[in-house]
Write an enzyme that holds these catalytic residues in place. Structure first.
Site, short mmCIF file in Angstrom:
data_model
loop_
_atom_site.label_atom_id
_atom_site.label_comp_id
_atom_site.label_asym_id
_atom_site.label_seq_id
_atom_site.Cartn_x
_atom_site.Cartn_y
_atom_site.Cartn_z
N SER A 112 11.67 10.72 6.28
CA SER A 112 10.58 11.68 6.39
C SER A 112 11.16 13.06 6.55
O SER A 112 12.30 13.24 7.00
CB SER A 112 9.71 11.34 7.61
OG SER A 112 8.78 12.38 7.88
N ILE A 118 3.12 4.54 -0.33
CA ILE A 118 4.27 4.94 -1.14
C ILE A 118 4.96 3.72 -1.75
O ILE A 118 5.41 3.75 -2.89
CB ILE A 118 5.27 5.76 -0.29
CG1 ILE A 118 4.61 7.06 0.16
CG2 ILE A 118 6.54 6.06 -1.09
CD1 ILE A 118 5.45 7.88 1.13
N LYS A 122 13.38 8.63 12.80
CA LYS A 122 13.82 9.08 11.48
C LYS A 122 15.17 9.80 11.56
O LYS A 122 15.99 9.69 10.63
CB LYS A 122 12.76 9.99 10.86
CG LYS A 122 11.47 9.25 10.51
CD LYS A 122 11.74 8.03 9.63
CE LYS A 122 10.46 7.33 9.23
NZ LYS A 122 10.72 6.12 8.40
N SER A 134 -2.26 8.35 2.08
CA SER A 134 -2.10 6.92 2.31
C SER A 134 -2.85 6.58 3.59
O SER A 134 -3.51 7.43 4.18
CB SER A 134 -0.61 6.53 2.42
OG SER A 134 -0.07 7.05 3.62
N TYR A 188 8.63 9.12 16.65
CA TYR A 188 8.77 9.00 15.19
C TYR A 188 9.92 9.88 14.69
O TYR A 188 10.75 9.44 13.88
CB TYR A 188 7.46 9.39 14.52
CG TYR A 188 7.48 9.33 13.02
CD1 TYR A 188 7.54 8.11 12.35
CD2 TYR A 188 7.43 10.49 12.24
CE1 TYR A 188 7.55 8.05 10.96
CE2 TYR A 188 7.44 10.44 10.86
CZ TYR A 188 7.50 9.21 10.23
OH TYR A 188 7.51 9.15 8.86
N SER A 200 0.85 -1.20 0.00
CA SER A 200 0.00 0.00 0.00
C SER A 200 0.88 1.24 0.00
O SER A 200 2.11 1.16 0.11
CB SER A 200 -0.92 0.02 1.23
OG SER A 200 -0.16 0.09 2.43
#
Length: 333
Positions: free
Chosen positions: A187, A57, A204, A237, A200, A55
């Site tokens: 990201s 990207i 990253k 998404s 998060y 699903s």
């Protein structure tokens, strides 16, 4: 007179540069390569291994590559969704790919012991892997001080340690060939810290540290290794719905709507394909005003700090998610 000409030239360059940043949905380097660089079709005959390909990207990057006849290894947990993406890829290729050219391999990235087995199956099927694209991962929305340490560990296992483990397997394989390409979907939050996504953002930023160190370490060695870090901003998404919160086992659950200011999955997948074809080290993707903001944040930190103080975390959150933050939704229960 000479310095006046130079001053005018610099001013005009700055104005032109600023206008471009406002018109583009990616950084200037990627925009240049999309227009004047190598076509994605230059990868025809190569094999690209994509995680999280069922699903978002990952799916759209696979389709963008398939249109040019690039062979694919599609991995994720959901086999039925992978089979769906496979059929789309074969159809989109316009006859360039057959059933045997798109390999579906279900894999749970949190099962680290399965990584080498799956990677070896892909090599056995195609005889080669040329590019590893680590795309799978989950985001997070949570109030920083309310995040349970279990969430930190679970998110890092998925977004960092699974990526590093699979990348190390790929590099050992590439070392036998003398060349290879590893890429990771990071990201914008890995470039500029975003509010209400502490774990998060930390994950990253860690990815950037690992991959930048890897790129530097392999310079001038016998292994010709390309290391790409792709940094998308908000994209349509199911990423937001599946996000971690501050509580273990809980999903954020919010969905995107058509009026949100987000990049389409198709456009993001196309830009990812261009990045892979042109072996770009790092790129930024996002709709206005994200790219100008990132340039200011990275290259003009004093101005960045002023902007952050003026806008505040809630308005920055709305810029990111196209909706106001509800702290009751993101603090631990």
């Amino acid at each position: 007179m000479f310095f006046t000409v130079i001053g005018v030239g610099v001013f005009c360059y700055g104005v032109f540069y600023s206008i471009l940043l406002c018109l583009l949905d990616c950084d200037l380097q990627l925009a240049f390569y999309e227009k004047f660089g190598k076509s994605v079709r230059r990868l025809q005959g190569k094999v690209v291994f994509i995680t999280g390909a069922s699903s978002g990207i990952g799916e759209h990057t696979a389709i963008a590559l398939a249109k040019h006849g690039i062979k694919l290894v599609l991995t994720a947990r959901r086999q039925a969704e992978l089979e769906r993406v496979k059929q789309i890829c074969i159809t989109s290729s316009g006859g360039k790919l057959t059933n045997n050219d798109v390999l579906v391999l279900p894999m749970d990235l949190l099962d680290f012991n399965s990584h080498k087995k799956v990677f070896d199956l892909a090599v056995q099927h195609f005889g080669q892997i040329d590019i590893l694209f680590n795309n799978a991962g989950r985001s997070q929305r949570a109030n920083w001080e309310h995040i349970d340490m279990t969430v930190d560990k679970e998110l890092f296992d998925l977004d960092v340690f699974s990526v590093i483990n699979l990348t190390r397997i790929a590099i050992k394989y590439f070392s036998t060939k003398g060349y290879g390409h590893v890429a990771v979907n990071s990201s914008i939050a890995g470039v500029v810290g975003a509010p209400y996504s502490g774990t998060y953002c930390g994950a990253k930023h860690a990815i950037h540290g690992y991959y930048n160190s890897l790129r530097t370490e392999k310079l001038g060695t016998d292994l010709q290794l390309t290391v790409s870090v792709i940094c998308p901003g908000p994209t349509f998404s199911n990423f937001l719905q599946e996000s971690f919160t501050g509580t273990a086992g809980q999903k954020y659950g919010n969905t995107t709507v058509s009026t949100d200011r987000r990049m389409t999955g198709e456009r993001c997948g196309q830009l990812c394909a261009v990045t892979l074809a042109n072996k770009i080290n790092e790129c930024w993707l996002g709709v206005f005003p994200l790219i100008p903001f990132v340039y200011v944040a990275v290259y003009f930190p004093v101005i960045r700090d002023i902007v952050l103080k003026v806008f505040g975390p809630k308005r920055l959150f709305k810029l990111r998610d196209s909706k106001d933050i509800d702290l009751s939704e993101v603090q631990a229960i």
